[in-house]
Design an enzyme around this catalytic site. Structure first.
Site, PDB file in Angstrom:
ATOM      1  N   ASP A   1     -10.020  -4.804  -4.272  1.00 29.97           N
ATOM      2  CA  ASP A   1      -9.446  -3.895  -3.270  1.00 29.97           C
ATOM      3  C   ASP A   1     -10.357  -2.675  -3.084  1.00 29.97           C
ATOM      4  O   ASP A   1     -10.548  -1.894  -4.019  1.00 29.97           O
ATOM      5  CB  ASP A   1      -8.051  -3.449  -3.732  1.00 29.97           C
ATOM      6  CG  ASP A   1      -7.263  -2.747  -2.647  1.00 29.97           C
ATOM      7  OD1 ASP A   1      -7.878  -2.077  -1.796  1.00 29.97           O
ATOM      8  OD2 ASP A   1      -6.018  -2.865  -2.646  1.00 29.97           O
TER       9      ASP A   1
ATOM     10  N   SER B   1       0.830  -1.198   0.000  1.00 30.15           N
ATOM     11  CA  SER B   1       0.000   0.000   0.000  1.00 30.15           C
ATOM     12  C   SER B   1       0.874   1.261   0.000  1.00 30.15           C
ATOM     13  O   SER B   1       1.705   1.434  -0.884  1.00 30.15           O
ATOM     14  CB  SER B   1      -0.972  -0.053   1.189  1.00 30.15           C
ATOM     15  OG  SER B   1      -1.993   0.907   1.061  1.00 30.15           O
TER      16      SER B   1
ATOM     17  N   HIS C   1      -7.887  -5.490   0.222  1.00 31.06           N
ATOM     18  CA  HIS C   1      -6.654  -4.742   0.516  1.00 31.06           C
ATOM     19  C   HIS C   1      -5.853  -5.530   1.542  1.00 31.06           C
ATOM     20  O   HIS C   1      -5.807  -5.193   2.727  1.00 31.06           O
ATOM     21  CB  HIS C   1      -7.003  -3.346   1.032  1.00 31.06           C
ATOM     22  CG  HIS C   1      -5.834  -2.395   0.996  1.00 31.06           C
ATOM     23  ND1 HIS C   1      -5.169  -2.090  -0.168  1.00 31.06           N
ATOM     24  CD2 HIS C   1      -5.214  -1.684   1.973  1.00 31.06           C
ATOM     25  CE1 HIS C   1      -4.197  -1.240   0.101  1.00 31.06           C
ATOM     26  NE2 HIS C   1      -4.206  -0.981   1.388  1.00 31.06           N
TER      27      HIS C   1
END
Length: 226
Positions: A173, A120, A205
């Site tokens: 996601d 991320s 995610h």
């Protein structure tokens, strides 16, 4: 130490090589996490000659989360494709990562035996730090992320345009949209062709065993035992 607000962040979580140390993977966590969050997962796919370094970002107010303070590599103002970005913060964070790389070099590990990775926000910083580093690195693992300040590319890519990149993204996601990963991959391909973009069906995610296995293969391929 008292309440001194020195620049010293939390020390990184290090998983030492269990054999002769000849390679290093520096892996950067996502927003609100710490180095501990990924250290055990990375250690589980590590090899005896590889040291794993999982630093923890400094705690700072994050615009995206209503100004609440949490570990963050830089301020996140939005997760829209063309949203505003904290360019100064991203560059400061990049300088810190470059310093960490140089610390490994001082220990006798050449740039070509050091790999950056991240999840991320950490993956975003790993990509940015690699392309803005002149010395060639072993590779990049970019998970569920994007390329920050992408309007500066390809001009800002001063190195590592041939370095192998493994980019992974879940197609469900809800935080960093899959579309963002695709845009990133297409952009990077224009100036750094050695990139593999892997889609994980149904993954949100997060990570999964299949992805971790792919990361393990990628690390072993580009940081083999000497």
């Amino acid at each position: 130490m008292g309440s001194s607000t020195s620049k010293m962040a939390t020390p990184p979580v290090c998983v030492a090589a269990s054999a002769k140390h000849t390679a290093t993977v520096i892996f950067l966590h996502g927003l609100g996490d710490t180095g501990h969050g990924w250290a055990s997962a990375m250690a589980a796919i590590g090899s005896p000659h590889i040291k794993i370094v999982c630093p923890t970002a400094q705690v700072m107010p994050v615009t995206l989360n209503a100004g609440f303070k949490m570990p963050s590599w830089f301020d996140l103002k939005s997760l829209e494709v063309d949203g505003p970005e904290d360019a100064d913060g991203i560059k400061r964070a990049r300088d810190n990562i470059h310093q960490m790389i140089e610390e490994e070099v001082k220990l006798g590990i050449p740039h070509s035996r050091i790999m950056l990775g991240g999840f991320s926000q950490g993956g975003a910083l790993a990509l940015y730090s690699t392309f803005t580093q002149q010395k060639s690195m072993a590779g990049v693992v970019a998970l569920s992320c994007w390329l920050p300040i992408r309007s500066e590319f390809p001009q800002s890519a001063i190195g590592n345009t041939g370095t192998p990149i493994l980019q992974c993204h879940g197609d469900c996601d809800p935080i960093v949209p899959y579309k963002f990963g695709q845009i990133t991959s297409q952009l990077i391909k224009k100036f750094a062709g050695n990139i593999e973009f892997k889609t994980f069906r149904g993954m949100m995610h997060s990570s999964c065993d299949e992805e971790m296995n792919d990361i393990k293969k990628f690390i072993n391929q580009h940081l083999p035992a000497l």
